[in-house]
Design a protein around this motif. Structure first.
Motif, mmCIF file in Angstrom:
data_model
loop_
_atom_site.group_PDB
_atom_site.id
_atom_site.type_symbol
_atom_site.label_atom_id
_atom_site.label_comp_id
_atom_site.label_asym_id
_atom_site.label_seq_id
_atom_site.Cartn_x
_atom_site.Cartn_y
_atom_site.Cartn_z
ATOM 1 N N ARG A 10 32.008 39.178 35.365
ATOM 2 C CA ARG A 10 32.609 38.560 36.538
ATOM 3 C C ARG A 10 32.704 39.561 37.677
ATOM 4 N NH1 ARG A 10 37.654 40.306 37.636
ATOM 5 N NH2 ARG A 10 39.115 40.863 36.002
ATOM 6 N N MET A 11 32.954 39.053 38.868
ATOM 7 C CA MET A 11 33.102 39.905 40.043
ATOM 8 C C MET A 11 34.382 40.742 39.914
ATOM 9 S SD MET A 11 30.415 39.059 41.643
ATOM 10 C CE MET A 11 30.688 40.053 43.072
ATOM 11 N N TRP A 12 34.347 41.936 40.479
ATOM 12 C CA TRP A 12 35.546 42.782 40.529
ATOM 13 C C TRP A 12 36.535 42.198 41.525
ATOM 14 C CZ3 TRP A 12 36.793 47.074 37.710
ATOM 15 C CH2 TRP A 12 35.775 47.625 36.921
ATOM 16 N N ARG A 13 37.809 42.322 41.208
ATOM 17 C CA ARG A 13 38.893 41.905 42.109
ATOM 18 C C ARG A 13 39.756 43.122 42.403
ATOM 19 N NH1 ARG A 13 40.104 37.914 37.609
ATOM 20 N NH2 ARG A 13 38.526 36.328 37.898
ATOM 21 N N GLU A 14 40.382 43.125 43.546
ATOM 22 C CA GLU A 14 41.273 44.237 43.882
ATOM 23 C C GLU A 14 42.384 44.391 42.848
ATOM 24 O OE1 GLU A 14 42.496 44.689 47.975
ATOM 25 O OE2 GLU A 14 40.657 43.685 48.633
ATOM 26 N N SER A 15 42.763 43.311 42.211
ATOM 27 C CA SER A 15 43.806 43.371 41.180
ATOM 28 C C SER A 15 43.338 44.101 39.914
ATOM 29 C CB SER A 15 44.279 41.958 40.824
ATOM 30 O OG SER A 15 43.200 41.181 40.345
ATOM 31 N N ASP A 16 42.047 44.434 39.832
ATOM 32 C CA ASP A 16 41.514 45.190 38.694
ATOM 33 C C ASP A 16 41.658 46.698 38.879
ATOM 34 O OD1 ASP A 16 40.579 42.824 37.433
ATOM 35 O OD2 ASP A 16 38.738 42.876 38.641
ATOM 36 N N ARG A 45 41.456 50.740 44.061
ATOM 37 C CA ARG A 45 41.407 49.488 44.835
ATOM 38 C C ARG A 45 40.426 49.628 45.998
ATOM 39 N NH1 ARG A 45 46.289 49.271 45.331
ATOM 40 N NH2 ARG A 45 46.703 48.062 43.464
ATOM 41 N N ARG A 49 37.022 47.546 46.701
ATOM 42 C CA ARG A 49 36.826 46.860 47.976
ATOM 43 C C ARG A 49 35.513 47.296 48.647
ATOM 44 N NH1 ARG A 49 41.106 48.665 50.713
ATOM 45 N NH2 ARG A 49 42.474 47.313 49.554
ATOM 46 N N GLN A 53 32.829 45.327 44.971
ATOM 47 C CA GLN A 53 32.990 43.899 45.242
ATOM 48 C C GLN A 53 31.774 43.345 45.972
ATOM 49 O OE1 GLN A 53 36.639 43.229 47.386
ATOM 50 N NE2 GLN A 53 37.528 42.153 45.678
ATOM 51 N N TRP A 58 29.183 43.727 38.433
ATOM 52 C CA TRP A 58 30.074 42.919 37.616
ATOM 53 C C TRP A 58 31.013 43.764 36.770
ATOM 54 C CZ3 TRP A 58 24.846 42.179 38.119
ATOM 55 C CH2 TRP A 58 24.460 41.010 38.778
#
Length: 159
Positions: A10-16, A45, A49, A53, A58
């Motif tokens: 899945r795509m990276w999220r800032e919450s990761d 983060r 970003r 992202q 992934w």
């Protein structure tokens, strides 16, 4: 990106950011993907970003949601690179990640070939790439902010 038998892509999220910081700290994964090791969760983060992202990078997780690694495909240079967490180093996860990424590149991105590099003498990486259909092609010299290093390059072509 699709899922494999045992892994989610899945795509990276800032919450990761916390996961990235805790996994990469002191392990040197960043060097292999040409980004700097995160110095804090906030820095992680920022890496997510600015660098992770995008549509061809992934985050890889086990079915329970825990981090297994990261995969990136370079659309311009056709390089495929990844790192895996210590918890994914056994059990064939690396092969599953590489084969899933290569299949996506050939079937969905219409690439005709991929290449990947590894440190000379790293027999484990050489065997992994060979098992996934890559053949030795040439070597390159790369530099990062710390040192110059040589990479053996293996290529895989669409069949």
């Amino acid at each position: 990106m699709r899922m494999s038998k045992r892994l989610n892509f899945r795509m990276w999220r800032e919450s990761d950011a916390g996961l990235l910081y805790s996994q990469d700290r002191g392990r040197g994964y960043a060097v292999y993907l040409n980004w700097k090791e995160p110095s804090s969760p906030d820095h992680a983060r920022e890496i997510i970003r600015q660098r992770l992202q995008h549509s061809l990078c992934w985050m890889i997780t086990f079915r329970d949601g825990s981090l297994a690694g990261c995969l990136e495909i370079g659309l311009q240079d056709h390089e495929i690179g990844f790192w895996i967490c210590d918890s994914a180093k056994e059990g064939g996860y690396a092969q599953e990640i590489l084969k899933t990424g290569a299949a996506h590149a050939f079937e969905n991105l219409d690439l005709k070939e991929l290449w990947s590099g590894f440190d000379p003498g790293d027999k484990r990486s050489e065997k992994l790439l060979a098992d996934c259909g890559f053949i030795q092609d040439h070597w390159v010299i790369r530099e990062n902010e710390k040192r110059e290093f040589r990479k053996t390059v293996m290529v895989c072509r669409k069949r």
